[in-house]
Write a protein that holds these residues in place. Structure first.
Motif, PDB file in Angstrom:
ATOM      1  N   ARG B  30      -6.060 118.058  57.662  1.00 20.27           N
ATOM      2  CA  ARG B  30      -7.754 117.556  56.823  1.00 20.27           C
ATOM      3  C   ARG B  30      -8.154 116.485  57.888  1.00 20.27           C
ATOM      4  N   VAL B  31      -9.604 116.131  57.580  1.00 21.28           N
ATOM      5  CA  VAL B  31     -10.119 115.369  58.591  1.00 21.28           C
ATOM      6  C   VAL B  31     -10.926 114.315  57.443  1.00 21.28           C
ATOM      7  N   VAL B 204     -17.388 118.102  59.225  1.00 19.88           N
ATOM      8  CA  VAL B 204     -16.125 118.204  59.359  1.00 19.88           C
ATOM      9  C   VAL B 204     -15.142 117.574  58.478  1.00 19.88           C
ATOM     10  N   ALA B 205     -15.816 116.635  57.698  1.00 20.89           N
ATOM     11  CA  ALA B 205     -14.909 115.944  56.664  1.00 20.89           C
ATOM     12  C   ALA B 205     -14.519 116.688  55.462  1.00 20.89           C
ATOM     13  N   SER B 206     -13.044 116.565  55.082  1.00 22.11           N
ATOM     14  CA  SER B 206     -12.693 117.136  53.936  1.00 22.11           C
ATOM     15  C   SER B 206     -12.799 115.848  52.789  1.00 22.11           C
ATOM     16  N   GLU B 207     -12.843 114.782  53.358  1.00 20.20           N
ATOM     17  CA  GLU B 207     -13.160 113.401  52.466  1.00 20.20           C
ATOM     18  C   GLU B 207     -14.190 112.577  53.197  1.00 20.20           C
ATOM     19  N   VAL B 208     -14.878 111.858  52.679  1.00 22.11           N
ATOM     20  CA  VAL B 208     -15.652 110.820  53.100  1.00 22.11           C
ATOM     21  C   VAL B 208     -15.664 109.436  52.387  1.00 22.11           C
ATOM     22  N   LEU B 209     -15.111 108.438  53.126  1.00 20.75           N
ATOM     23  CA  LEU B 209     -14.911 107.210  52.499  1.00 20.75           C
ATOM     24  C   LEU B 209     -16.001 106.215  53.000  1.00 20.75           C
ATOM     25  N   ALA B 223     -20.286 116.610  50.041  1.00 23.28           N
ATOM     26  CA  ALA B 223     -21.264 116.744  49.269  1.00 23.28           C
ATOM     27  C   ALA B 223     -21.462 115.729  48.309  1.00 23.28           C
ATOM     28  N   GLN B 224     -20.366 115.211  47.637  1.00 20.12           N
ATOM     29  CA  GLN B 224     -20.518 114.232  46.480  1.00 20.12           C
ATOM     30  C   GLN B 224     -21.084 113.065  47.111  1.00 20.12           C
ATOM     31  N   ILE B 225     -20.509 112.626  48.371  1.00 22.99           N
ATOM     32  CA  ILE B 225     -20.985 111.278  48.893  1.00 22.99           C
ATOM     33  C   ILE B 225     -22.727 111.410  49.360  1.00 22.99           C
TER      34      ILE B 225
END
Lengths: 296, 242
Positions: B30-31, B204-209, B223-225
């Motif tokens: 994951r990225v 590329v991200a699977s999750e953004v923080l 998409a959420q962020i």
């Protein structure tokens, strides 16, 4: 018909140098500087000839005959050769240099270490550099050269003056050279250490493979400066009675009452130090061009 | 099992808190992208993750194993958690090839010949095999950063940390570095990326923080962020970066 812009544009000569300065710009400028150099040097040399005591100085300092005899030596009159005395300076210097490079590096590495295990060495190393940078080298030469024999400690007390000289020079110069190394180590950007550590290299491997190679390259000129000083300071060992160039020159002058022997010694020291300086510059230039050219 | 996990990590510089109760989990292949203003704690978070900075509270886990255990050797941990820096930090006294070989040879103790053929393969992958003998200062910024990425990959790490790796680059050179990172993401490399490149993060991200003043304010899929941020701080930040 002339170019129309030439007629309407501003006068091109407004951008020219004054005629007087144009003379200095080209080949004529080189000639002017050569002539002025020669004139200045001639003026300085002429002082020797015009000064009231000029003839005296020429006879007592620059007598070619005395210079030659001092250089060769004359055993029949008890005169030692300044030339072969220099051999002693050379080996004292070479030996001290190797020792100083190694000991200075060890002290520097001890001083920059953060490891708690090395804490006592760090304190000792700091003390060492403080003390020996603070004592005139001549005094260290005396203390070692007269102190160690007085101990009557077998082999330690029965060495030649030249060996004590090497010891004294090594002790003094290791302190200076350690500080030069340390400045070099501190000049390596912190990012280099982070990069090496993030690859999993240990502190020791980071020092050896990343920090020290860069630090040493940076400090080659100041290191060589210290070595040039050290070459000259081998003359201090004459005070212990070691027969090196200065001592031989001293014996000549006090026997024949002519100081040309000192000039010979000075010239011989120049013969030693100038190539070292040139060689350093050459090394730096080569390293630089190699990196810029991208050869492997 | 997660490759890398941060649990309630706290980090202070003196009295100043830099990371506050930071928790994140990175699964294999994951990225995760960290976004946030300069000084929000992104770099510090990455440094804490590979133990370049000690943490004040909480825990970092690699493959589920706590790294605060005093028996853990940080040098062994860092061999598995590679890091790429904003300013490349290539070793200027070593050729490109030797830069790539330094870790495998002197951290992993691998044989030169074997490590070298692998390093050359990696350099060929980024089209720089012909520059193997050159020194870093002969390379463009983009080339240097790609070499730095390859240098990290040569350690065969479990996870790659990237600290704003395009921020020091000329705008025309950003693309080649991001393309390489896209390739790595496609190939399944586990990465934690601090970045200011929002379009890239979205790709590329699977999750953004989103990090602000050392706190993870909001997290979610790209998409959420980017399309539907919930927190006012996130919305304000994204508006500023547009």
């Amino acid at each position: 018909m002339t170019d129309s812009s030439e007629g309407t544009g501003p006068d091109p000569a407004r951008l020219y140098l004054p005629r007087r300065k144009v003379a200095f710009a080209g080949r004529r400028g080189t000639a002017v500087s050569a002539v002025s150099s020669v004139a200045v040097i001639a003026l300085l040399v002429s002082v020797f000839f015009w000064a009231p005591g000029g003839a005296n100085v020429r006879a007592t300092f620059f007598s070619f005959h005395d210079m030659w005899v001092a250089f060769r030596g004359d055993p029949s009159k008890g005169l030692l050769s300044v030339g072969s005395g220099l051999i002693t300076n050379i080996w004292m210097f070479l030996l001290s240099e190797v020792l100083v490079l190694a000991i200075g590096l060890l002290i520097a590495v001890a001083r920059v270490s953060r490891s708690p295990v090395l804490a006592p060495f760090r304190v000792l190393a700091t003390l060492y550099t403080d003390v020996f940078r603070g004592i005139p080298i001549l005094l260290v030469v005396y203390i070692i050269g007269f102190g160690l024999p007085a101990l009557s400690l077998g082999a330690i007390s029965s060495q030649s003056p030249a060996v004590y000289g090497v010891t004294a020079l090594t002790i003094s110069y290791s302190a200076y050279v350690a500080e030069v190394y340390r400045a070099g180590i501190n000049s390596v950007p912190h990012g280099q250490i982070l990069a090496a550590r993030s690859l999993g290299l240990t502190y020791a491997a980071t020092m050896r493979r990343v920090v020290l190679p860069q630090a040493v390259r940076t400090v080659i000129p100041p290191l060589l400066n210290d070595f040039i000083s050290m070459q000259k300071d081998t003359a201090l060992v004459s005070t212990l009675g070691a027969i090196e160039a200065t001592r031989a020159a001293q014996i000549y002058s006090s026997t024949v009452f002519n100081f040309s022997s000192y000039v010979v010694a000075a010239l011989l020291f120049l013969v030693l130090t100038v190539p070292l300086t040139r060689y350093t510059d050459h090394l730096i230039a080569r390293d630089r061009s190699r990196r810029l050219a991208g050869a492997s | 099992m997660s490759v890398l996990e941060l649990r309630h990590v706290e980090k202070r510089f003196g009295e100043h808190p830099v990371l506050r109760d930071v928790s994140l989990t990175l699964e294999a292949h994951r990225v995760a992208c960290l976004i946030g203003a300069s000084g929000s704690g992104k770099s510090t978070l990455l440094r804490c993750a590979n133990l370049l900075e000690p943490i004040d509270a909480g825990d970092v886990l690699l493959h589920g194993q706590s790294l605060s255990d005093p028996r853990v050797d940080p040098n062994l941990v860092r061999r598995e958690i590679a890091m790429v820096f904003q300013s490349f930090n290539l070793f200027p006294h070593l050729s490109v090839l030797d830069n790539v070989l330094l870790g495998p040879r002197y951290a992993l103790g691998r044989d030169r010949a074997e490590a070298e053929s692998e390093a050359r393969t990696l350099l060929a992958r980024i089209g720089l095999e012909s520059r193997a003998g050159d020194y870093p200062d002969r390379l463009s910024g983009g080339q240097q950063q790609r070499v730095a990425i390859v240098r990290s990959l040569a350690m065969r790490p479990s996870v790659l940390l990237l600290d704003e790796v395009t921020s020091a680059l000329d705008p025309t050179l950003v693309g080649e570095v991001l393309d390489l990172l896209r390739d790595l993401a496609t190939a399944g490399t586990t990465m934690l990326i601090a970045t200011h490149e929002m379009a890239f993060a979205r790709d590329v991200a699977s999750e953004v923080l989103f990090l602000e003043e050392g706190v993870i304010v909001e997290r979610g899929t790209p998409a959420q962020i980017f399309d539907d941020p919930q927190e006012p701080a996130t919305r304000a930040f994204l508006r500023r970066t547009e």
